[in-house]
Design an enzyme around this catalytic site. Structure first.
Site, mmCIF file in Angstrom:
data_model
loop_
_atom_site.group_PDB
_atom_site.id
_atom_site.type_symbol
_atom_site.label_atom_id
_atom_site.label_comp_id
_atom_site.label_asym_id
_atom_site.label_seq_id
_atom_site.Cartn_x
_atom_site.Cartn_y
_atom_site.Cartn_z
ATOM 1 N N LYS A 176 0.892 -1.167 0.000
ATOM 2 C CA LYS A 176 0.000 0.000 0.000
ATOM 3 C C LYS A 176 0.928 1.214 0.000
ATOM 4 C CE LYS A 176 -4.145 1.759 2.320
ATOM 5 N NZ LYS A 176 -4.958 2.027 1.135
HETATM 6 N N1 PMP Z 1 -7.296 -1.611 -3.266
HETATM 7 C C1 PMP Z 1 -6.812 -0.372 -3.075
HETATM 8 C C2 PMP Z 1 -5.996 0.264 -4.146
HETATM 9 C C3 PMP Z 1 -7.076 0.310 -1.877
HETATM 10 O O1 PMP Z 1 -6.598 1.544 -1.685
HETATM 11 C C4 PMP Z 1 -7.846 -0.313 -0.882
HETATM 12 C C5 PMP Z 1 -8.141 0.422 0.393
HETATM 13 N N2 PMP Z 1 -7.104 0.254 1.314
HETATM 14 C C6 PMP Z 1 -8.323 -1.618 -1.128
HETATM 15 C C7 PMP Z 1 -8.025 -2.241 -2.323
HETATM 16 C C8 PMP Z 1 -9.080 -2.355 -0.053
HETATM 17 O O2 PMP Z 1 -8.180 -2.664 0.998
HETATM 18 P P1 PMP Z 1 -8.681 -2.813 2.504
HETATM 19 O O3 PMP Z 1 -9.841 -3.720 2.472
HETATM 20 O O4 PMP Z 1 -7.502 -3.413 3.199
HETATM 21 O O5 PMP Z 1 -9.029 -1.466 2.977
#
Ligand code: PMP
Length: 291
Positions: free
Chosen positions: A158
């Protein structure tokens, strides 16, 4: 005056200390700003407690490691720091943003000895898509950018670099009257939405792209576990855009967007809500029970 993120009351945890919100600053010549050496998390607190807090902090350290950054705090220390931030700011239902970046000692692409910094900020947060949009469902357009293969970058981290196309695709979608954009992968299969993962429904089967070139969301993993317990079958596979007309329902998952139904992708409609409502109810109960 336009409200800004920088001009607020409150406290932000910065490199181990609670710091006045307006004093939590970095220098303009910071490596993280120029060369995208920055990773972050998005965490949600429900009724004063964060859902899967340690998992998010582990992912933060994983993402930092993908960018050659050694975080000078442990998962437990970051979990404790987050609790301090929520308490100090008297937050109950909130969004928490931890982030890690390379400092300003050296401003060149290679800066292996720069210091690594960590900050945690939090603020009260209503739904990412407003409550009415969430109940109605969101309208997606197909974005013009592709998620690249894992040979082309740290696709599972991320990291801020991966959000360049998020911002561009979302700007374009909003300007053209949509709520968000569906991103395809480098082979033109369905990947994810700009900041959420995506699921399609056929009877009691959930079909979702394999997370091989994008963030394997913690909400996505939670939904897969919940669906298994709710006698739904989850199929992770390549999904071509030409297949989408066979699905009756579609929804996105993410910490901020939670479980949000998708009404349409381009001209294609997804009228069903029954499975996404079931998943939404189970998810809403779980994030609060975990509190
Ligand atoms: N893909 C991206 C690019 C994101 O930014 C997010 C949000 N964090 C998600 C998927 C979903 O991830 P999560 O469920 O861990 O928030």
């Amino acid at each position: 005056m336009i409200p800004t993120m920088s001009d607020r009351d409150g406290l932000i945890w910065l490199d181990g200390k609670l710091t006045a919100w307006r004093d939590a600053k970095i220098h303009v010549l910071t490596h993280g700003l120029h060369y995208s050496s920055c990773v972050f998390e998005g965490i949600r607190a429900y009724e004063g407690h964060c859902f899967r807090l340690a998992d998010h902090m582990e992912r933060l350290l994983f993402s930092a490691g993908c960018l050659d950054m050694k975080v000078p705090f442990t998962v437990n220390e970051l979990v404790d720091a987050t609790k301090k931030v929520l308490a100090a700011n008297k937050l109950v239902d909130a969004y928490v943003r931890p982030f890690v970046w390379r400092g300003s000692e050296q401003l060149a692409a290679a800066a292996p000895n720069n210091t690594i910094h960590v900050s945690i900020a939090a603020w009260a947060m209503p739904n990412y898509f407003d409550a009415i949009a969430k109940a109605k469902g969101i309208r997606l357009q197909v974005g013009e950018w592709r998620r690249p293969p894992k040979s082309c970058g740290p696709v599972h981290a991320k990291c801020s670099a991966n959000y360049t196309i998020t911002t561009l695709a979302k700007h374009r979608a909003l300007a053209q009257g949509f709520d968000d954009a569906l991103l395809l992968d480098w082979e033109d299969n369905v990947a994810e939405v700009t900041a959420a993962n995506i699921f399609f429904v056929h009877n009691r089967e959930l079909h979702t792209p394999r997370a091989d070139c994008f963030l394997n969301g913690i909400t996505r993993q939670t939904v897969i576990e919940l669906a298994g317990k709710m006698s739904m079958q989850v199929i992770e596979r390549r999904i071509a855009p030409t297949e989408l007309s066979q699905f009756t329902e579609c929804f996105v998952t993410g910490t901020a967007s939670e479980i949000t139904p998708v009404t349409s992708i381009g001209d294609l409609s997804f009228p069903g809500r029954s499975i996404s409502s079931e998943i939404d109810a189970a998810y809403s109960a779980l994030v609060r029970k975990a509190s």
